[in-house]
Design an enzyme around this catalytic site. Structure first.
Site, PDB file in Angstrom:
ATOM      1  N   ASP A  24     -16.123 -12.130  48.777  1.00 15.36           N
ATOM      2  CA  ASP A  24     -15.317 -11.269  49.631  1.00 15.36           C
ATOM      3  C   ASP A  24     -16.260 -10.264  50.302  1.00 15.36           C
ATOM      4  O   ASP A  24     -17.401 -10.073  49.858  1.00 15.36           O
ATOM      5  CB  ASP A  24     -14.270 -10.555  48.773  1.00 15.36           C
ATOM      6  CG  ASP A  24     -13.427  -9.589  49.574  1.00 15.36           C
ATOM      7  OD1 ASP A  24     -12.971  -9.971  50.667  1.00 15.36           O
ATOM      8  OD2 ASP A  24     -13.256  -8.443  49.118  1.00 15.36           O
TER       9      ASP A  24
ATOM     10  N   ASP B 168     -15.237  -6.657  52.105  1.00 17.57           N
ATOM     11  CA  ASP B 168     -14.919  -5.256  51.851  1.00 17.57           C
ATOM     12  C   ASP B 168     -14.587  -5.028  50.380  1.00 17.57           C
ATOM     13  O   ASP B 168     -13.748  -5.716  49.802  1.00 17.57           O
ATOM     14  CB  ASP B 168     -13.736  -4.815  52.719  1.00 17.57           C
ATOM     15  CG  ASP B 168     -14.000  -5.044  54.202  1.00 17.57           C
ATOM     16  OD1 ASP B 168     -15.117  -4.773  54.647  1.00 17.57           O
ATOM     17  OD2 ASP B 168     -13.085  -5.523  54.899  1.00 17.57           O
TER      18      ASP B 168
ATOM     19  N   ARG C  55      -5.899 -17.813  55.746  1.00 15.83           N
ATOM     20  CA  ARG C  55      -5.890 -16.502  55.099  1.00 15.83           C
ATOM     21  C   ARG C  55      -5.894 -16.670  53.582  1.00 15.83           C
ATOM     22  O   ARG C  55      -5.091 -17.410  53.011  1.00 15.83           O
ATOM     23  CB  ARG C  55      -4.652 -15.702  55.541  1.00 15.83           C
ATOM     24  CG  ARG C  55      -4.601 -14.282  54.951  1.00 15.83           C
ATOM     25  CD  ARG C  55      -3.425 -13.495  55.504  1.00 15.83           C
ATOM     26  NE  ARG C  55      -3.302 -12.212  54.833  1.00 15.83           N
ATOM     27  CZ  ARG C  55      -3.989 -11.118  55.161  1.00 15.83           C
ATOM     28  NH1 ARG C  55      -4.845 -11.166  56.162  1.00 15.83           N
ATOM     29  NH2 ARG C  55      -3.828  -9.983  54.497  1.00 15.83           N
TER      30      ARG C  55
END
Length: 435
Positions: A253, A255, A345
């Site tokens: 990932d 952030d 997503r």
């Protein structure tokens, strides 16, 4: 590790022995060194350099001789992320003599040595870990051959120490040298300088009982020493016939995992690496693992910023990481909102599937690291080993126990340490299976 502070394969200097006369290939390749013979439209040497670059090495010495100036003109001083220097024989010295001549250019202890007329796609990082674990002075990479008559065979004891070399001509299946070696500098220094010496026939037999080990690899092997084997190299390297890459990947990932969490980060100047993140990523790279980022960026779909601004953010992130010695293999973005019901997503797996296809790795053999449930759920969906970091939102999710990650760690540095232990355990299990 003894010697010059080598902590991983990335710190090791690689040596490619490319000075052979190639007399058996003269009927096919008469105007160039055999390492420049084209296979699938590329010089054979390029495939060896690809292997070393993919394994994370940075410094390569190419030992040249016959028509060596052609090699220097073709490849220059760099190739991909590799720095290239050359050691030129004035007269043929054999593989052992050539290695001894190159010694002043070798900046690590041990060094990784490759014959320039063969290629093996075995896992170099497992090979390295075996060498270190056994405290070997030299380790030979072996591969299984259906007919060892052309090569001769290598025999070793239950502990991996080499016990004998069998001459060519004896047929049947057996373990042969793949022409890839890890060798301590002290042993190279023992080779007589300026003399014509063969590693395979003159040097290695004398090292039996002096810390010479063998590692049994599982990769494919090809050499181009004869017209027949050179013809087979086209099939070996053909894209539609190539075996899946054995390099494993860490999917990350963005952030809260690599850079500090900011709600809808939209300014490149606000990108800040989480303390220790670059160190953890660099260590993962040094272990030979690929690094790919998969990130949900619904701020694009919501109109908070556009793709040009997102690209600028990723350029800044890459700059910060590269300054710390880390190069990402790719960044994959979902720009949609949750209401779009897209397939890319997270926790859906479309982006991960795409990255695996483009970069050539198996997701189920990799690792997924993130600070949110969607990261862990995506990893679990493809069978990867999952890590929840306590950075970003991770501490909150770890506290409420709602995320079922395989491992919960403080940050990327701890994730790296756990992955290292997992890989070392796998290596021990493989070693037991080979005994």
């Amino acid at each position: 590790m003894r010697g010059r502070g080598v902590s991983g394969l990335a710190d090791v200097t690689g040596v490619i022995l490319a000075g052979g006369l190639g007399t058996r290939l003269r009927s096919i390749v008469a105007d160039r060194p055999k390492v420049l013979a084209e296979v699938c439209g590329r010089p054979f040497l390029a495939y060896l350099l690809d292997r070393l670059s993919g394994a994370g090495l940075r410094n390569i010495v190419i030992s040249t001789g016959y028509l060596g100036e052609q090699i220097e003109r073709a490849f220059g001083n760099c190739y991909r992320n590799l720095r290239l220097v050359y050691s030129r024989e004035a007269r043929p010295l054999g593989t052992g003599g050539a290695l001894r001549l190159a010694l002043p250019l070798l900046d690590s202890d041990p060094v990784l040595v490759l014959n320039g007329d063969s290629c093996c796609d075995a896992d170099l990082h497992s090979f390295w870990r075996s060498h270190v674990a056994r405290q070997a002075r030299a380790t030979l990479l072996l591969v299984r051959a259906e007919d060892m008559g052309r090569y001769g065979s290598v025999e070793c004891g239950d502990d991996g120490q080499v016990t004998a070399f069998r001459e060519k001509g004896r047929g049947g299946e057996g373990w042969i040298s793949a022409g890839v070696y890890l060798i301590d500098r002290s042993l190279i220094e023992e080779i007589s300088a300026g003399e014509t010496v063969s590693l395979e026939t003159d040097v290695f037999p004398g090292w039996i009982g002096c810390g010479l080990f063998a590692y049994r690899g599982s990769g494919r092997f090809i050499d181009i020493g004869t017209p027949e084997s050179f013809a087979a190299a086209e099939r070996f390297f053909a894209p539609d016939r190539a075996a899946p890459q054995d390099r494993r990947f860490v999917v990350l990932d963005r952030d809260g995992t690599i850079n500090e969490e900011r709600e809808y980060l939209s300014d490149p100047d606000q990108v800040r690496l989480i303390p220790g993140a670059a160190e953890g990523l660099r260590r993962l790279k040094e272990m030979g693992l690929g690094l790919v980022v998969i990130t949900n960026q619904s701020g694009v779909g919501r109109g908070y910023f556009d793709r040009a601004r997102l690209d600028a953010i990723h350029r800044r992130l890459s700059e910060l990481l590269q300054a710390e010695g880390v190069a990402l293999d790719g960044i994959y973005v979902c720009p949609h909102t949750p209401e779009d019901k897209c397939s890319c997503r997270k926790p859906r797996t479309a982006l991960l599937d795409r990255a695996a296809g483009e970069l050539g790795f198996k997701p189920e053999l990799g690792f997924v690291i993130g600070d949110k449930p969607c990261d862990i759920e995506m990893g679990a969906a493809v069978g990867a080993t999952t890590f929840l970091v306590r950075t970003g939102y991770g501490a909150h999710y770890a506290a409420d126990g709602a995320v079922c990650a395989d491992h919960v760690v403080e940050d990327l540095r701890e994730a790296c340490a756990v992955i290292r232990r997992l890989l070392e355990r796998e290596d021990r299990e493989v070693a037991r299976d080979h005994q």
